[in-house]
Structures are given as structure tokens and as C-alpha cells.
Design a protein around this motif. Structure first.
Motif, PDB file in Angstrom:
ATOM      1  N   THR A  51       0.808  -1.272   0.051  1.00 20.90           N
ATOM      2  CA  THR A  51      -0.024  -0.205  -0.024  1.00 20.90           C
ATOM      3  C   THR A  51       0.923   1.249   0.087  1.00 20.90           C
ATOM      4  OG1 THR A  51      -0.172   0.411   2.396  1.00 20.90           O
ATOM      5  CG2 THR A  51      -1.586  -1.330   1.465  1.00 20.90           C
ATOM      6  N   PHE A  52       0.173   2.334   0.039  1.00 26.90           N
ATOM      7  CA  PHE A  52       1.067   3.660   0.123  1.00 26.90           C
ATOM      8  C   PHE A  52       1.095   4.230   1.483  1.00 26.90           C
ATOM      9  CE2 PHE A  52       1.243   3.072  -4.380  1.00 26.90           C
ATOM     10  CZ  PHE A  52       2.240   3.535  -4.942  1.00 26.90           C
ATOM     11  N   THR A  53       0.593   3.692   2.344  1.00 28.24           N
ATOM     12  CA  THR A  53       0.651   4.227   3.576  1.00 28.24           C
ATOM     13  C   THR A  53       0.546   3.128   4.694  1.00 28.24           C
ATOM     14  OG1 THR A  53      -1.820   4.303   4.319  1.00 28.24           O
ATOM     15  CG2 THR A  53      -0.516   6.274   3.028  1.00 28.24           C
ATOM     16  N   ARG A  54       1.435   3.334   5.804  1.00 31.77           N
ATOM     17  CA  ARG A  54       1.563   1.972   6.615  1.00 31.77           C
ATOM     18  C   ARG A  54       0.308   1.947   7.455  1.00 31.77           C
ATOM     19  NH1 ARG A  54       6.666   1.447  10.695  1.00 31.77           N
ATOM     20  NH2 ARG A  54       6.202  -0.737  11.529  1.00 31.77           N
ATOM     21  N   LYS A  55      -0.477   3.208   7.647  1.00 36.24           N
ATOM     22  CA  LYS A  55      -1.654   2.978   8.369  1.00 36.24           C
ATOM     23  C   LYS A  55      -2.824   2.328   7.468  1.00 36.24           C
ATOM     24  CE  LYS A  55      -5.703   6.039   9.462  1.00 36.24           C
ATOM     25  NZ  LYS A  55      -6.185   7.399   9.149  1.00 36.24           N
ATOM     26  N   ALA A  56      -2.851   2.365   6.079  1.00 35.47           N
ATOM     27  CA  ALA A  56      -3.637   1.593   5.508  1.00 35.47           C
ATOM     28  C   ALA A  56      -3.388   0.180   5.293  1.00 35.47           C
ATOM     29  CB  ALA A  56      -3.634   2.040   3.893  1.00 35.47           C
ATOM     30  N   ALA A  57      -2.204  -0.175   5.519  1.00 37.92           N
ATOM     31  CA  ALA A  57      -1.741  -1.684   5.482  1.00 37.92           C
ATOM     32  C   ALA A  57      -2.146  -2.173   6.923  1.00 37.92           C
ATOM     33  CB  ALA A  57      -0.285  -1.867   5.379  1.00 37.92           C
ATOM     34  N   ASN A  58      -1.836  -1.546   8.075  1.00 37.38           N
ATOM     35  CA  ASN A  58      -2.234  -1.947   9.167  1.00 37.38           C
ATOM     36  C   ASN A  58      -3.798  -2.132   9.621  1.00 37.38           C
ATOM     37  OD1 ASN A  58       0.659  -2.102   9.835  1.00 37.38           O
ATOM     38  ND2 ASN A  58       0.686  -0.316  10.877  1.00 37.38           N
ATOM     39  N   GLU A  59      -4.362  -1.023   9.037  1.00 40.97           N
ATOM     40  CA  GLU A  59      -5.731  -1.129   9.319  1.00 40.97           C
ATOM     41  C   GLU A  59      -6.426  -2.482   8.321  1.00 40.97           C
ATOM     42  OE1 GLU A  59      -9.122   1.478   7.268  1.00 40.97           O
ATOM     43  OE2 GLU A  59      -8.042   2.623   8.720  1.00 40.97           O
ATOM     44  N   MET A  60      -6.059  -2.621   7.125  1.00 42.60           N
ATOM     45  CA  MET A  60      -6.292  -3.708   6.256  1.00 42.60           C
ATOM     46  C   MET A  60      -6.391  -5.280   7.018  1.00 42.60           C
ATOM     47  SD  MET A  60      -6.379  -3.790   2.456  1.00 42.60           S
ATOM     48  CE  MET A  60      -6.281  -2.012   2.310  1.00 42.60           C
ATOM     49  N   VAL A  61      -5.136  -5.349   7.331  1.00 45.66           N
ATOM     50  CA  VAL A  61      -4.557  -6.720   8.118  1.00 45.66           C
ATOM     51  C   VAL A  61      -5.592  -6.498   9.459  1.00 45.66           C
ATOM     52  CG1 VAL A  61      -2.765  -7.745   9.227  1.00 45.66           C
ATOM     53  CG2 VAL A  61      -2.390  -6.735   7.082  1.00 45.66           C
ATOM     54  N   GLY A  62      -5.729  -5.768  10.058  1.00 47.42           N
ATOM     55  CA  GLY A  62      -6.508  -5.753  11.416  1.00 47.42           C
ATOM     56  C   GLY A  62      -8.018  -5.943  11.111  1.00 47.42           C
ATOM     57  N   ARG A  63      -8.278  -5.523   9.911  1.00 48.05           N
ATOM     58  CA  ARG A  63      -9.831  -5.919   9.743  1.00 48.05           C
ATOM     59  C   ARG A  63     -10.019  -7.437   9.129  1.00 48.05           C
ATOM     60  NH1 ARG A  63     -12.556  -1.180   5.702  1.00 48.05           N
ATOM     61  NH2 ARG A  63     -12.186   0.583   7.161  1.00 48.05           N
ATOM     62  N   VAL A  64      -8.970  -7.857   8.490  1.00 50.20           N
ATOM     63  CA  VAL A  64      -8.743  -9.161   8.195  1.00 50.20           C
ATOM     64  C   VAL A  64      -8.839  -9.952   9.505  1.00 50.20           C
ATOM     65  CG1 VAL A  64      -7.631 -11.239   6.947  1.00 50.20           C
ATOM     66  CG2 VAL A  64      -7.759  -9.170   6.020  1.00 50.20           C
ATOM     67  N   GLN A  65      -8.064  -9.842  10.288  1.00 52.71           N
ATOM     68  CA  GLN A  65      -8.057 -10.531  11.700  1.00 52.71           C
ATOM     69  C   GLN A  65      -9.227 -10.500  12.430  1.00 52.71           C
ATOM     70  OE1 GLN A  65      -4.828  -9.378  13.786  1.00 52.71           O
ATOM     71  NE2 GLN A  65      -4.500 -11.314  15.204  1.00 52.71           N
ATOM     72  N   ASN A  66     -10.143  -9.251  12.416  1.00 51.33           N
ATOM     73  CA  ASN A  66     -11.334  -9.136  13.176  1.00 51.33           C
ATOM     74  C   ASN A  66     -12.374  -9.925  12.440  1.00 51.33           C
ATOM     75  OD1 ASN A  66     -10.358  -7.398  15.017  1.00 51.33           O
ATOM     76  ND2 ASN A  66     -10.791  -5.667  13.893  1.00 51.33           N
ATOM     77  N   LEU A  67     -12.308 -10.031  10.786  1.00 52.26           N
ATOM     78  CA  LEU A  67     -13.251 -10.781  10.343  1.00 52.26           C
ATOM     79  C   LEU A  67     -13.112 -12.192  10.468  1.00 52.26           C
ATOM     80  CD1 LEU A  67     -15.395 -10.567   7.999  1.00 52.26           C
ATOM     81  CD2 LEU A  67     -13.532 -10.423   6.316  1.00 52.26           C
ATOM     82  N   ILE A  68     -11.957 -12.863  10.528  1.00 52.94           N
ATOM     83  CA  ILE A  68     -11.836 -14.155  10.360  1.00 52.94           C
ATOM     84  C   ILE A  68     -11.268 -14.912  11.721  1.00 52.94           C
ATOM     85  CG2 ILE A  68      -9.465 -14.585   9.577  1.00 52.94           C
ATOM     86  CD1 ILE A  68     -10.542 -16.228   6.997  1.00 52.94           C
ATOM     87  N   GLY A  69     -11.067 -14.166  12.561  1.00 52.56           N
ATOM     88  CA  GLY A  69     -10.734 -14.788  13.852  1.00 52.56           C
ATOM     89  C   GLY A  69      -9.151 -14.902  13.984  1.00 52.56           C
ATOM     90  N   GLY A  70      -8.778 -15.639  15.094  1.00 47.39           N
ATOM     91  CA  GLY A  70      -7.284 -15.833  15.357  1.00 47.39           C
ATOM     92  C   GLY A  70      -6.689 -16.948  14.781  1.00 47.39           C
TER      93      GLY A  70
END
Length: 696
Positions: free
Chosen positions: A117-136
Motif C-alpha cells: 500500500t502507500f501508507t503504513r496506516k492503510a496496510a495495518n488497518e487492512m490486516v487488522g480488519r482481516v483479523q477481526n473478520l476471520i478470527g485468530g
């Protein structure tokens, strides 16, 4: 030949030829380029996959219910090359989040997934959303989400030794790079009296352009300014050589170097290539329209082994050509990968249908662009307003009155934005909001680490980390009383001769010796202190020097803000990693609690340039100063390709609006050399999609 530079002897400036269009008499775009674009567009249209949804057995997530048909196809197509054309507000992040989840549900290891991505915030946010969506249980946090530069930094520190790099290199931000260039210019005596050599910021821009455009210094300089080329091309070549030598010798690199070294490793070293590509088997690139020539080549090299490459972007939102972004990367994707599948995501979840009708009209008039038509289920017949005002002052009064009225009707101030092509367009508006006691925040200003006192403190830390950092030495030494550039240069040479040992005893008879001893202790490595403790002692010394030299007792606010550096350093055990992370992912500002980053509690009207607003959205958007010469900019007039870029900037601004879009212009705008008074062509060419009003 230096890294990233082509042999300048192959470049011979030619006289510019007048382009005589063969196909379209109203355009200055090269007809061959237009013809090629139309051919590519036909290929792209032929590769479009229709949207459809279906239940997928064995998956915990109901992708068919959570995504619209086009999002569904984009999220569940995980093999081979895929190009997603995602219009503004079309749920691109949601689509990528579900695509990552689909990878994991299909047994693909998160360590094999690379998300750029072009910002670290966008990358972290996306990975965080995946984790929330699919579980640990799927370990989504192991997905490697990163910016291009962050990814290059990680890879080069791990495998850089394979291509002869010192993996403990230090990264310079743009300001430090500019200072290093200036230091090299002075060493070459390019600042001698009476010699009109360009300022350091302009030189840095040209050097960066050359690397991002993958061109020689000579060619980049010629394209930037023919006058500069004929006056200074030999000096630019010498300066570029000195600058590259300085960086390699002292293991300090700028942002552009990270891209070039990564590309070099992937192209020239098989072991380096194998180590990287064998790990990352599935690659996703966000905001693909913003990639430059070098980044695009890196992406293709990374995907060359497995061919599982997804690029998502929108050519209509490519607005960073000045940084080297190449909108043609999207158009060339299907030629690079003939088996590409293309998915268009056009349903917009942000704006009303009336605002989208206006936005679609903007892109429909583009001479080059992949056709798309945004639509929304949020129907509204409230068209954008185009307000004619007598002058700049009455335009500001109109905007101020409307903002005040919205706030009076309980609209949150942070849901109101005033977006302009250039920051100088906001002067009268700022004064008007101040007059009405309306709080606002300016976006696009200095970031936290760009503030002088922050860079001063960090310079001390950089010396401790790398005693051969000449730029940091100059910054620190010139803080001292009676120490100028010449004295600083002598001291730095002595430090180098001492192999980096901080010892000023050789200057004992010098009039500056007493001031030098003030900083000697704090500049020596101290293994017993933690990084926060080191920064604390630096701040203490810096405060003393600041007040000593400037006779200024207003340090309280600066000390309070510098405490943020101490807080940020608490999680680090390595000064080098702390400095590099701070450079790669700089915090933007300080909020009221003293923490660095976005102030999530701020509730102020936003005043911003369009470029700084990309990725944001607001209920109510005002776009002032819409005159030809202001928007589009006068610099773009006469070049259809430049006007096309301006059109995309305008489109980005219009699509930030969710409910209301107010366009306006003064009857005339005076500059020193011009008077602009023709309403912007981007508005007048689609009069069916706005309502005209008079604003005083």
C-alpha cells in the motif's frame, strides 16, 4: 555507471517538434499515444469478468451475502493476474479485506501473502480488519502488509548483504537528503559568490525525478528545465556523483535508493531474487495508479515466478505525476499479463446519485481514461451548486456563512471540508472562519518530524547511531554559538579522521572548545542508558543550547511536544530501528493528549489541498476558486496531458463529498501577471449536472 542512472552520453537534447494531431484536432496529445491507448482500452474491455455471486461451500464467511457481485468476483479470484478497477467510494478496502480472508480460508499461508500500500496506516488497518473478520486461528496478523519503502527496507536489511549493502544503513527523509545535497554542493564549491546555482530543494526534486522516472540526471534536468540544463548540466552530473558517493560511503540512503537497491537485487542477483520470491507467492498492490516506473518493475519482478498478482486502482484518481506516478501502469497491465482478468467495481457507497452524476460527467470528458460509471442506491435529486461570487472576499463570506449555518444545524465541523487546488487559495477563507470564531484544521502542513526542533534532537540521536553522518553533525554543530559551516566542516573532518570517535580534545585551544564540550558527553554511545533516557538527556542539552544561542525562554511548548519522542522510543531496543521506523512511517501531528498521530477527538472544519484529502470523505464539501488558470492550474494550460491530470485532481475532490457539494468562483482573480476570470472548464462543460446560483 551509478545505480539508477543511465549513461548520460546516450542522451542528446533535441529541439522540440510541434505535434500535429492526425486523429483529434482538439488535442495536443501525441496521436500515436492516443491510438495505442484506444487499442489497449479495447483489450481491457475484452478482459472484463461479469459480476456474480454464489454460495461457496466450506467457507465460514458468506462472501455472496457480504459483497456485491463485482466485489465477490474480485475477492474470490485468487489465482493468476487480476486487475480491479475500483471507482471512488466503491468499497475497495472491504473487497481487499474479504480477499485476504478468502486466501486464508483456502489454506494459503499468511506468510505467503504480500500486500503493498502507500501508507503504513492503510496496510495495518487492512490486516487488522482481516483479523477481526476471520478470527485468530488463521493468523491473519502474519500477512505482510507494508508500504513499498517499508517492504524494501525489510528485504534489504535481511538480504542486502547479497548485493554488497551494509544492512545497518540509515534512511534519510526528504529534508535530510536535501541537506546532504547542499553539503555536497558546497564541497564542490557550487555556492561560490556570484554563481547562480539552483537552491537545494530544486536540486533534490530533480534528483528524485530522475530516479522515479528511471532517467539519467541529464534527461531529467532537460525535461524539468531546458535553461537549467544548458547552464548547469555538467555541475548537476558532478553533484549527483558526489551525492551518491557520500551515501554509499556512509551507509545512508534516501527513499528513492530503497526502491533502486530492491530492484537491483531482484534483477541482478539470483539468490536475492529466490529468497524474496519463494516466500511471497500471492501479491496485492493497492492504489496501483500511484506506482511509478521503478515500483511497477519491482512488482513485475516479484510476481514473475508465481504470476499471482492482483492490482487495484482507478486511473481517474491518478494525481501524483509530480512524484513520478505513472497512470499508464494500469493501462499496460493487460499487455504485460495477457491472461489478465479485469473486474470493475462501480457501485458507490459514499455519495448521493446527484453528486455521482456530476463526477461521472467530469471523467466522461477525459481524452484518456478507462470508462466507468459510478452509481449509488442513495438517490438524491439535489444537484451540486455552482455559486458565482463578486470577488474573493464575498466567496469567503459565502462559504463562512454556509459553514456557520451547517454547524448551527448540528452538523459536526469535522464533516465539513474546504478543498482547494493550492494552499494559497485558502487565505481569505481562513480569515473569514477566524472572524466567525469557527475552529479549523489545516491539512498538508509540516509533519511532526519535519519541525526544526524535532529534527535537531533527532540529529543528536543519528550521530550516536552513525558517527559518520555528516549532515547530522552539521545540524548539531551549527546549533552552537560561534560555530558556522566552515568550522563545522573542519570538526567533521576531524571526527572522520578519528574513525568516528567523538573527542574534541584536538580543539582545546580553539575558541569554540568550551561550547564543543557541552555536547561531547551526550554524543557518545552509552550502553547503560535506554533509548528514552538518551533522548531525555539530549532534550535537556538541546534546551540549554537553544536558549543560549537564541536567548529565547519559550521552550515549554517544544519540550512538551518533544516528550512524544520519548514515549515513542519506549518500545525500541535499537536506535537504528527507531530512527528508520520514524523516517519510513512519520507521525503527522500532535493531538491534545500529547500523543503523536491523528487526533481522533478533533472536531474542526477541515481546510485542505485536494492532494492531502485523497482517501478521506466528508458530508459537505466546498470547492472554491474554480477559474481556468486556478483549477486547472495555469501551469497545465496548453498541454492536454497536464490538463488531464488536473481533471483527475478535480474528480478526486468532487468524490470526497457524501451529501452536499458546493462549487464556487469569484468573478475575477488577480495575480501579479494575470487576471483569471473564466469559470473552470471542468464545471461548465457539464452544466446539466449542477444548479447555478449567485453568491453576492
Amino acid at each position: 555507471m551509478r545505480l539508477g542512472q543511465k549513461n548520460h552520453h546516450t542522451f542528446e537534447p533535441k529541439k522540440k517538434k510541434r505535434v500535429v494531431p492526425m486523429q483529434d484536432p482538439e488535442t495536443t496529445i501525441d496521436p500515436k499515444k492516443l491510438k495505442r491507448f484506444h487499442e489497449i482500452q479495447k483489450k481491457m474491455e475484452a478482459r472484463i469478468v461479469p459480476g456474480e455471486s454464489e454460495f461457496i461451500p466450506g467457507c465460514e464467511i458468506r462472501y455472496d451475502m457480504e459483497l456485491n457481485p463485482n466485489q465477490f468476483v474480485a475477492a474470490t479470484t485468487i489465482s493468476g493476474p487480476l486487475l480491479i478497477i475500483a471507482g471512488a467510494g466503491s468499497g475497495k478496502t472491504r473487497t481487499l479485506t474479504y480477499r485476504c480472508a478468502f486466501f486464508l480460508e483456502n489454506g494459503i499461508s499468511p506468510e505467503n501473502i504480500l500486500l503493498l500500500t502507500f501508507t503504513r496506516k492503510a496496510a495495518n488497518e487492512m490486516v487488522g480488519r482481516v483479523q477481526n473478520l476471520i478470527g485468530g486461528k488463521y493468523r491473519a496478523s502474519k500477512i505482510h502488509g507494508s508500504t513499498f519503502h517499508g517492504f524494501a527496507n525489510t528485504v534489504l536489511r535481511k538480504y542486502g548483504n547479497l548485493i554488497g549493502l551494509n544492512t545497518k544503513f540509515q534512511i534519510m527523509d526528504a529534508t535530510d537528503a536535501t541537506d546532504a545535497i547542499e553539503m555536497c554542493a558546497r564541497e564542490l564549491d557550487l555556492r561560490k559568490k556570484g554563481h547562480d546555482f539552483p537552491p537545494k530543494s530544486k536540486i533534490q526534486t530533480i534528483f528524485s525525478m530522475a530516479k522515479n522516472w528511471d532517467k539519467s540526471i541529464h534527461k531529467a534536468l532537460f525535461e524539468y528545465s531546458e535553461d537549467l540544463y544548458y547552464e548547469h548540466h555538467a555541475e548537476f552530473e558532478k553533484l549527483s556523483e558526489r551525492y551518491e558517493q557520500y551515501k554509499l560511503k556512509n551507509s545512508v540512503f534516501d527513499f528513492d535508493d530503497l526502491m533502486l537497491f530492491l530492484r537491483q537485487g531482484l534483477k541482478t542477483n539470483q539468490q536475492f531474487f529466490d529468497r524474496v520470491t519463494e516466500k511471497f507467492k500471492y501479491i496485492m498492490v493497492d492504489e496501483f495508479q500511484d506506482t511509478n516506473v521503478v515500483q511497477n518493475e519491482i512488482v513485475n519482478l516479484l510476481a514473475s515466478l508465481h504470476h499471482n498478482l492482483m492490482a487495484v486502482g482507478d486511473d481517474s484518481q491518478s494525481i501524483y505525476a509530480f512524484r513520478g506516478a505513472n497512470v499508464e501502469n494500469i493501462f499496460n497491465f493487460v499487455e504485460k499479463y495477457p491472461d489478465t482478468k479485469i473486474v470493475k467495481i462501480e457501485q458507490n457507497y459514499r455519495s448521493t446519485s446527484a453528486i455521482l452524476d456530476f463526477a461521472n460527467g467530469v471523467t466522461d470528458n477525459a481524452k484518456m481514461g478507462f470508462k466507468k460509471s459510478l452509481f449509488s442506491e442513495n438517490f438524491s435529486d439535489k444537484k451540486p451548486f455552482f455559486v458565482k461570487c463578486i470577488n474573493v472576499e464575498t466567496e469567503a463570506q459565502m462559504i463562512g456563512a454556509n459553514v456557520q449555518d451547517l454547524i448551527g444545524r448540528k452538523v459536526k465541523p469535522c464533516e465539513i471540508a474546504i478543498l482547494t487546488r493550492s494552499s494559497f487559495h485558502t487565505t481569505a477563507i481562513q480569515l473569514e472562519l477566524l472572524r466567525r470564531n469557527i475552529d479549523f484544521v489545516l491539512m498538508g502542513g509540516l509533519r511532526f518530524i519535519e519541525r526544526k526542533y524535532v529534527k535537531d534532537v533527532l540529529a543528536f540521536l543519528r550521530i550516536i547511531n552513525n558517527p559518520f553522518d555528516h549532515v547530522a553533525w552539521h545540524r548539531v554543530l551549527e546549533l552552537l554559538p560561534r560555530v558556522g559551516k566552515a568550522t563545522a566542516s573542519k570538526i567533521v573532518k576531524q571526527i572522520v579522521a578519528q574513525e568516528g570517535r567523538v573527542d574534541f580534545s584536538t580543539f582545546a585551544k580553539n575558541k569554540n572548545y568550551e561550547t564543543l564540550t557541552m555536547i561531547e558527553d551526550v554524543l557518545k554511545p552509552n550502553q547503560e542508558k535506554t533509548i528514552p533516557e538518551i533522548i531525555e538527556s539530549i532534550i535537556e542539552k538541546y534546551e540549554y543550547l537553544y536558549n543560549l544561542k537564541k536567548d529565547n525562554d519559550g521552550f515549554d511548548k517544544k519540550r512538551f511536544e518533544l516528550q512524544a519522542l520519548i514515549k515513542m522510543a519506549t518500545k525500541y531496543n535499537s536506535i537504528n530501528k527507531f530512527l528508520n521506523d520514524l523516517t519510513l512511517d512519520p507521525p503527522d501531528s500532535k493531538n491534545s493528549s500529547g500523543e503523536i498521530g491523528e487526533d481522533k477527538n478533533a472536531n474542526k472544519v477541515v481546510i485542505s489541498t485536494v492532494h492531502s484529502s485523497k482517501g478521506l470523505e466528508f458530508e459537505h464539501v466546498f470547492m472554491p476558486h474554480l477559474l481556468d488558470g486556478l483549477f486547472p492550474s495555469a501551469k497545465a494550460m496548453g498541454s492536454d496531458e497536464a490538463v488531464e491530470e488536473e481533471r483527475r485532481v478535480f474528480y478526486v475532490a468532487a468524490t470526497r463529498a457524501k451529501r452536499n457539494l458546493v462549487l464556487s468562483h469569484p468573478m475575477a482573480f488577480h495575480t501579479q501577471n494575470n487576471v483569471f476570470q473564466t469559470p473552470s472548464q471542468f464545471v461548465t462543460e457539464q452544466e446539466d449536472f449542477y444548479e447555478e446560483k449567485f453568491g453576492g
